[in-house]
Design a protein around this motif. Structure first.
Motif, mmCIF file in Angstrom:
data_model
loop_
_atom_site.group_PDB
_atom_site.id
_atom_site.type_symbol
_atom_site.label_atom_id
_atom_site.label_comp_id
_atom_site.label_asym_id
_atom_site.label_seq_id
_atom_site.Cartn_x
_atom_site.Cartn_y
_atom_site.Cartn_z
ATOM 1 N N TYR A 20 -17.190 53.933 -46.808
ATOM 2 C CA TYR A 20 -16.528 54.159 -48.102
ATOM 3 C C TYR A 20 -15.280 53.288 -48.213
ATOM 4 N N VAL A 56 0.462 69.078 -44.021
ATOM 5 C CA VAL A 56 -0.572 70.079 -44.350
ATOM 6 C C VAL A 56 0.068 71.471 -44.388
ATOM 7 N N VAL A 103 -16.012 60.301 -47.762
ATOM 8 C CA VAL A 103 -15.870 59.472 -46.559
ATOM 9 C C VAL A 103 -16.947 59.810 -45.516
ATOM 10 N N LEU A 144 -8.957 78.547 -43.724
ATOM 11 C CA LEU A 144 -8.722 77.105 -43.662
ATOM 12 C C LEU A 144 -8.454 76.741 -42.211
ATOM 13 N N THR A 145 -9.059 75.662 -41.752
ATOM 14 C CA THR A 145 -8.692 75.126 -40.443
ATOM 15 C C THR A 145 -7.793 73.921 -40.665
ATOM 16 N N ILE A 146 -6.594 73.979 -40.126
ATOM 17 C CA ILE A 146 -5.699 72.813 -40.188
ATOM 18 C C ILE A 146 -6.078 71.897 -39.026
ATOM 19 N N PHE A 189 -10.355 73.105 -50.488
ATOM 20 C CA PHE A 189 -10.626 74.051 -49.403
ATOM 21 C C PHE A 189 -9.602 75.186 -49.439
ATOM 22 N N ASN A 238 -3.273 60.751 -52.640
ATOM 23 C CA ASN A 238 -4.193 61.905 -52.665
ATOM 24 C C ASN A 238 -4.100 62.681 -53.974
ATOM 25 N N ASN A 241 -11.996 67.856 -48.819
ATOM 26 C CA ASN A 241 -10.586 67.639 -49.127
ATOM 27 C C ASN A 241 -9.782 68.936 -48.986
ATOM 28 N N LEU A 242 -8.510 68.741 -48.645
ATOM 29 C CA LEU A 242 -7.661 69.891 -48.322
ATOM 30 C C LEU A 242 -7.522 70.892 -49.474
#
Ligand code: NAD
Ligand code: WQD
Length: 343
Positions: free
Chosen positions: A153, A276, A90, A220-222, A208, A184, A204-205
């Motif tokens: 995209y 998340v 994206v 990880l940054t939420i 990561f 997802n 993508n989560l």
């Protein structure tokens, strides 16, 4: 008995490679077209090890009309195609819109043109829940209005859906299509011989998360915890890639049997929304790994919450997912460990 041949564009990619496995195991003969712009030869080795046989792969660009025509001429009896080949990042699409429009739309147009020449009518298309934008109601059904795309995209997915609808609606058209709107996709094949191959820093989560647990990323940054959701973090519908792959087999079957309308659209998700934070906690539970994470600011353009109503896929395709979030995340971790052991 001869296996029915299905062309799989982008079949060396993440979802495509899993679909190749499921197609072969269901008795089809998948034939891959992939330019390896986002894949590697290792995927073909993984497929061979899983299936115990080599799958034919044409390393060509799907938008190369002459080369694609040669594939159809050489394979002769292809009965349908699954069109995965596209660029999918994206953020990158905002930086390089022309490349995205050119590749994602050009490859579909070329495929449809050559399929028409060879009188191959059936095509399954990889669409995305991104076409729903920020939905007004949850869960989203196939009737939920699509929204203006928030990225080039996303726009390519909407445009490709429209192209397919127009082609089907043309007088005397024999084209039949099933548009699968994926939610997802996560996880990897249980063998850990194929999986997602993110290039550079994952957007993508789940990649990561696994790279953080593996020590490749520090933390990880939420992206935000003040959304209007149960715990304040974004909600998504995470579907295991093998479950998603199986949806393609049932879609192909439906097209080949001539059971479908000329155009049909299906949400392909689990029907469950997970935040998340739930993903992080479930990952920790599934793997025994403690995850280093912080809460950061929201990411521009993020949808606060989206998950699928899967009634239609369930009733019409008989499709159901079977993998839990915990199992999916365990498979992602197994794959990450395999990637590390391969160096
Ligand atoms: P991927 O990048 O792993 O796979 C795409 C494959 O297509 C790659 O192997 C790439 O080399 C190939 N490819 C790209 N352009 C090509 C071209 N012009 N000719 C031949 N090969 C080409 O991506 P993926 O995650 O497997 O996604 C597959 C499809 O599903 C894409 O259309 C994507 O937009 C769609 N989709 C993906 C997601 C997701 O989160 N992964 C969600 C919804 C929809
Ligand atoms: C999931 C959640 C993030 C990374 C994208 C595309 C969409 C479709 C599916 C193709 C979000 C959060 C993420 C991180 C985080 N793809 N997150 N920290 O955004 O749902 O959708 O993939 O069609 O078009 O946009 O997926 O995996 O990027 O994010 O907190 O480091 O994880 O905010 O809520 P997304 P994602």
């Amino acid at each position: 008995m001869e296996r029915t041949k299905i062309l799989v564009t982008g079949g060396a990619g993440y979802i495509g490679s899993h679909a190749v496995v499921e197609l072969y195991e269901a008795g089809y003969q998948p034939v891959i077209v992939d330019n390896f712009s986002n894949s590697s030869e290792s995927v073909m080795h993984g497929l061979k090890e899983i299936l115990g046989t080599s799958i034919t792969c044409y390393a060509i660009d799907c938008a190369d009309e002459i080369a694609l025509r040669e594939v159809f001429a050489h394979e002769k009896d292809v009965r349908g195609a699954i069109h995965f080949a596209a660029y999918k990042a994206v953020g990158e699409s905002v930086q390089k819109p022309l490349a995205y429009y050119h590749n994602n739309i050009g490859s579909l147009l070329t495929l449809l043109k050559v399929m028409q020449e060879f009188e191959v009518p059936n095509v399954v298309f990889s669409s995305s829940c991104t076409v729903y934008g920020i939905p007004d109601q949850l869960p989203v059904t196939e009737e939920t209005p699509t929204k203006p795309a928030t990225s080039p995209y996303g726009n390519t997915k909407k445009i490709c859906e429209d192209i397919l609808r127009d082609v089907v609606a043309a007088p005397n058209s024999s084209v039949r299509t099933i548009l699968l709107r994926y939610f997802n996709p996560i996880g990897a094949h249980p063998s850990a011989l194929i999986g997602e191959l993110p290039l550079g820093v994952p957007n993508n989560l789940v990649p990561f998360v696994t790279q953080t647990a593996a020590g490749i990323r520090e933390k990880l940054t939420i992206f935000g915890n003040t959304y209007d959701t149960p715990d304040g973090t974004n909600v998504r519908d995470y579907i295991h890639v093998v479950d998603l792959a199986k949806a393609h087999v049932v879609a192909v079957e439906r097209l080949l049997k001539g059971e479908s309308e000329a155009v049909e659209t299906f949400n392909v998700g689990t029907g469950r929304g997970n935040s998340v934070l739930e993903v992080v906690q479930t990952f920790e539970k599934a793997t025994g790994q403690k995850l280093n994470y912080v809460i950061g600011p929201p990411r521009l353009g993020d949808v606060p919450a989206i998950y699928a109503d899967v009634t239609k896929a369930n009733q019409v395709l008989g499709f159901e997912t079977t993998t839990t979030l915990e199992e999916s995340l365990a498979s992602s971790w197994k794959w990450q460990q395999k990637l590390m052991s391969n160096g």
